[in-house]
Design an enzyme around this catalytic site. Structure first.
Site, PDB file in Angstrom:
ATOM      1  N   CYS A  79      -8.504 -16.199  -7.475  1.00  0.00           N
ATOM      2  CA  CYS A  79      -7.938 -16.228  -8.659  1.00  0.00           C
ATOM      3  C   CYS A  79      -6.872 -17.265  -8.884  1.00  0.00           C
ATOM      4  O   CYS A  79      -7.273 -18.580  -8.919  1.00  0.00           O
ATOM      5  CB  CYS A  79      -7.429 -14.875  -9.134  1.00  0.00           C
ATOM      6  SG  CYS A  79      -7.372 -14.367 -10.817  1.00  0.00           S
ATOM      7  N   HIS A 167     -12.025 -11.135  -8.179  1.00  0.00           N
ATOM      8  CA  HIS A 167     -11.022 -10.442  -7.029  1.00  0.00           C
ATOM      9  C   HIS A 167     -11.884  -9.500  -5.947  1.00  0.00           C
ATOM     10  O   HIS A 167     -12.469  -8.851  -6.378  1.00  0.00           O
ATOM     11  CB  HIS A 167      -9.993  -9.314  -7.689  1.00  0.00           C
ATOM     12  CG  HIS A 167      -8.712 -10.227  -8.154  1.00  0.00           C
ATOM     13  ND1 HIS A 167      -7.894 -10.480  -7.478  1.00  0.00           N
ATOM     14  CD2 HIS A 167      -8.568 -10.542  -9.640  1.00  0.00           C
ATOM     15  CE1 HIS A 167      -6.834 -11.121  -8.413  1.00  0.00           C
ATOM     16  NE2 HIS A 167      -7.437 -10.936  -9.496  1.00  0.00           N
ATOM     17  N   GLU A 169     -11.167  -8.281  -3.456  1.00  0.00           N
ATOM     18  CA  GLU A 169     -10.322  -7.174  -2.578  1.00  0.00           C
ATOM     19  C   GLU A 169     -10.782  -5.874  -3.263  1.00  0.00           C
ATOM     20  O   GLU A 169     -10.363  -4.843  -2.727  1.00  0.00           O
ATOM     21  CB  GLU A 169      -9.033  -7.571  -2.422  1.00  0.00           C
ATOM     22  CG  GLU A 169      -8.201  -7.557  -3.548  1.00  0.00           C
ATOM     23  CD  GLU A 169      -7.980  -9.106  -4.444  1.00  0.00           C
ATOM     24  OE1 GLU A 169      -7.311  -9.444  -4.982  1.00  0.00           O
ATOM     25  OE2 GLU A 169      -9.263  -9.888  -4.129  1.00  0.00           O
ATOM     26  N   GLY A 222       9.598  14.099  13.219  1.00  0.00           N
ATOM     27  CA  GLY A 222       8.668  15.079  13.038  1.00  0.00           C
ATOM     28  C   GLY A 222       7.553  14.689  12.263  1.00  0.00           C
ATOM     29  O   GLY A 222       6.343  15.340  12.444  1.00  0.00           O
ATOM     30  N   GLY A 223       7.471  13.544  11.779  1.00  0.00           N
ATOM     31  CA  GLY A 223       6.545  12.726  10.887  1.00  0.00           C
ATOM     32  C   GLY A 223       5.605  11.806  11.765  1.00  0.00           C
ATOM     33  O   GLY A 223       5.813  11.599  13.210  1.00  0.00           O
ATOM     34  N   VAL A 224       4.619  11.411  11.312  1.00  0.00           N
ATOM     35  CA  VAL A 224       3.504  10.747  11.948  1.00  0.00           C
ATOM     36  C   VAL A 224       4.106   9.511  12.552  1.00  0.00           C
ATOM     37  O   VAL A 224       3.950   9.111  13.694  1.00  0.00           O
ATOM     38  CB  VAL A 224       2.432  10.356  11.088  1.00  0.00           C
ATOM     39  CG1 VAL A 224       1.136   9.570  11.767  1.00  0.00           C
ATOM     40  CG2 VAL A 224       1.745  11.836  10.449  1.00  0.00           C
ATOM     41  N   ASP A 225       4.954   8.691  11.921  1.00  0.00           N
ATOM     42  CA  ASP A 225       5.427   7.359  12.111  1.00  0.00           C
ATOM     43  C   ASP A 225       6.096   7.558  13.426  1.00  0.00           C
ATOM     44  O   ASP A 225       5.924   6.842  14.350  1.00  0.00           O
ATOM     45  CB  ASP A 225       6.035   6.664  11.140  1.00  0.00           C
ATOM     46  CG  ASP A 225       5.121   6.639  10.007  1.00  0.00           C
ATOM     47  OD1 ASP A 225       4.186   6.457   9.987  1.00  0.00           O
ATOM     48  OD2 ASP A 225       5.862   6.426   8.880  1.00  0.00           O
ATOM     49  N   SER A 226       7.182   8.309  13.203  1.00  0.00           N
ATOM     50  CA  SER A 226       8.168   8.386  14.411  1.00  0.00           C
ATOM     51  C   SER A 226       7.616   9.172  15.681  1.00  0.00           C
ATOM     52  O   SER A 226       7.715   8.623  16.887  1.00  0.00           O
ATOM     53  CB  SER A 226       9.623   9.141  14.125  1.00  0.00           C
ATOM     54  OG  SER A 226       9.200  10.590  13.805  1.00  0.00           O
ATOM     55  N   THR A 227       6.436  10.043  15.397  1.00  0.00           N
ATOM     56  CA  THR A 227       5.758  10.605  16.694  1.00  0.00           C
ATOM     57  C   THR A 227       4.923   9.460  17.280  1.00  0.00           C
ATOM     58  O   THR A 227       4.952   9.274  18.562  1.00  0.00           O
ATOM     59  CB  THR A 227       5.074  11.767  16.173  1.00  0.00           C
ATOM     60  OG1 THR A 227       5.840  12.753  15.487  1.00  0.00           O
ATOM     61  CG2 THR A 227       4.050  12.256  17.233  1.00  0.00           C
TER      62      THR A 227
END
Length: 509
Positions: A79, A167, A169, A222-227
């Site tokens: 584009c 586009h 994408e 306790g979340g996904v990222d830090s685990t």
């Protein structure tokens, strides 16, 4: 060295989607602002120029130096990028007589073009531009057209340079992923081997090399990222990782105890810290959303500084920063307005002498989950909804006090538990309960009440960059509303948020 494609961002609302589509092909890519392009090294297999809200004819239109790119490595311009190539390399771009926004049918005029290998002529594409290329740049060969746009795609003879005015994408371009696959695999020569297993192998090796025998502290939420970050670091440095889980008083009901229990059998060295009173003290009198985030972040850093001094010879602070955090905190136009500050993006205060390590910084949220599954982390941890770093502090709108927080925790527990019991939890990307800073009139029994309103929020998304509200069953919403009003003292009204992102954000603050 991991092979990659660089996506040069001119500010398009679709730039992140280019990255998502490439990642789905197991091709690693990075998004960089047009004014901060690193010099391509041997790991860069190709370059993509994104679209832009600007016209290339604007005085302040983004400019980029392509002298080390065009003709020297594979280049795909989308584009605005295509129009930029035309304007700056001998062609002409003018305001279009027939402005194209939305669906169009693509006619492939040069079937030998490798960008369109295997793509059927007549497929649907998505247009979003007011300008059009009236004269192709020097050396260009027309490749495709639509009913209104003659030069919908072109290539440069003798170069691996390709340009499209649509586009590829977006999902509305039906062959878009195949077009991007042709560029990444056939033209750039990418192997498509960037998988969760390869990410784990590379990341663990890099962490070992980077950290050596240093000690690292990590804030578990306790979340996904830090685990996932914790398990990766544990694989790399073992006992040198010290995980600290802080109870800031802004967690969900009983979450501090349940999270500590969930980590019990994972072999992680986890220290629980009760700092709820300290956080509440720092939030007294604060009502502005950004100031609340900063107050929570400030206290969090202070708690970590105190805890880190209890562990000898700590050199690093690990964070669960992921790619959307990074993208949303950087503007392509420099230090202009950002959507919100992120608690885990950026540096530390000077007095805290720790270096930062972010093992997930390159991943989108769904990629973090894929890596977590490959690591063998239990499903109940991997499937947890995202939860904001400031916690319920940004879901009590306005100033926080103990009464409001207690009301929100009870209402939130009813909503989340109901989603689980009804089998709807995994159909939702993120669910939130918000306590509004207003009271309204109600009737309970024969008495008039004047109590708080609770807003429920449930959205679907893949990476948090965009989101749409979930069409939860009416019967479910009716039951949750009834349960909250009957069981939570201080609430007499429940509403459901049906806003998408954009224009709204997922969180209310």
């Amino acid at each position: 060295m991991t092979e990659k494609i660089l996506i040069i961002d001119f500010g398009s609302q679709f730039t992140q989607l280019i990255g998502r589509r490439l990642r789905e092909l197991n091709v690693y890519c990075e998004i960089v602002p047009f004014n901060k392009i690193p010099k391509p090294d041997e790991s860069v297999k190709g370059i993509i120029l994104s679209g832009s809200p600007f016209s290339v004819r604007d005085i302040n239109a983004p400019q980029v130096d392509l002298s080390e790119i065009k003709g020297k490595m594979p280049l795909m311009a989308i584009c605005y990028g295509a129009q930029y190539l035309a304007k700056h390399f001998g062609g002409d771009v003018n305001a279009s007589v027939a402005r194209e926004y939305g669906r169009a049918m693509l006619t492939i005029d040069d079937s030998s073009c490798p960008l369109f290998s295997g793509i059927k002529s007549g497929s649907q594409v998505w247009m979003s531009h007011g300008d059009t290329i009236t004269t192709l740049p020097t050396g260009a060969v027309p490749v495709a057209s639509t009913g209104d746009i003659k030069n919908a795609a072109f290539r440069i003879a003798g170069e691996k340079t390709y340009a499209v005015q649509f586009h590829p994408e977006v999902y509305h371009t039906t062959e878009g992923s195949n077009i991007l696959r042709n560029f990444a695999m056939n033209i750039c020569g990418c192997t498509g081997d960037w998988t969760p297993d390869s990410f784990i192998e590379t990341t663990v090796k890099d962490l070992k090399d980077k950290l050596g025998n240093d000690r690292v502290i990590l804030g578990l939420s306790g979340g996904v990222d830090s685990t996932v970050a914790a398990v990766l670091l544990n694989k790399a440095i073992g006992a040198n990782l010290y995980c600290i889980f802080v109870d800031n008083g802004l967690l969900r009901k009983d979450e501090f105890e349940s999270v500590l229990h969930s980590y019990k059998d994972m072999g992680l060295n986890v220290i629980g810290v009760d700092a709820a009173e300290r956080f509440m003290e720092g939030l007294r009198g604060v009502s502005d959303p950004e100031l609340k985030r900063k107050a929570i972040g400030k206290t969090f850093i202070e708690v970590f500084d105190t805890e880190s001094h209890k562990i000898e010879n700590v050199s690093w602070l690990a964070q669960g920063t992921i790619y959307p955090d990074v993208i949303e905190s950087v503007s392509v136009n420099g230090p202009s307005a950002t959507i919100k500050s992120h608690h885990n993006v950026g540096g530390l205060p000077d007095y805290m002498k720790l270096k930062i390590v972010e093992p997930l910084r390159s991943l989108f949220k769904d990629e973090v989950r894929r890596v977590g599954r490959a690591l063998g982390i239990r499903t109940e941890l991997i499937s947890r909804h995202p939860f904001p770093g400031p916690g319920l502090g940004i879901r009590v709108l306005g100033e926080i006090n103990e009464e409001k927080l207690a009301i929100l925790k009870e209402a939130d527990a009813i909503f989340i538990n109901s989603l689980r019991e009804s089998g709807l939890y995994n159909e939702v990307w993120q669910a939130a309960t918000i306590l509004l800073p207003i009271k309204s009139v109600g009737v309970m029994g024969d008495e008039r009440t004047y109590e708080y309103t609770i807003a429920l929020r449930a959205v679907t998304s893949t990476d948090g960059m965009t989101a749409d509200w979930v069409h939860l069953p009416y019967e479910f919403l009716a039951k949750v509303s009834n349960d909250i009003i009957n069981k939570v003292k201080g609430v007499n009204r429940v509403v459901y948020d049906i806003s998408s992102k954009p224009p709204a954000t997922i969180e209310w603050e």
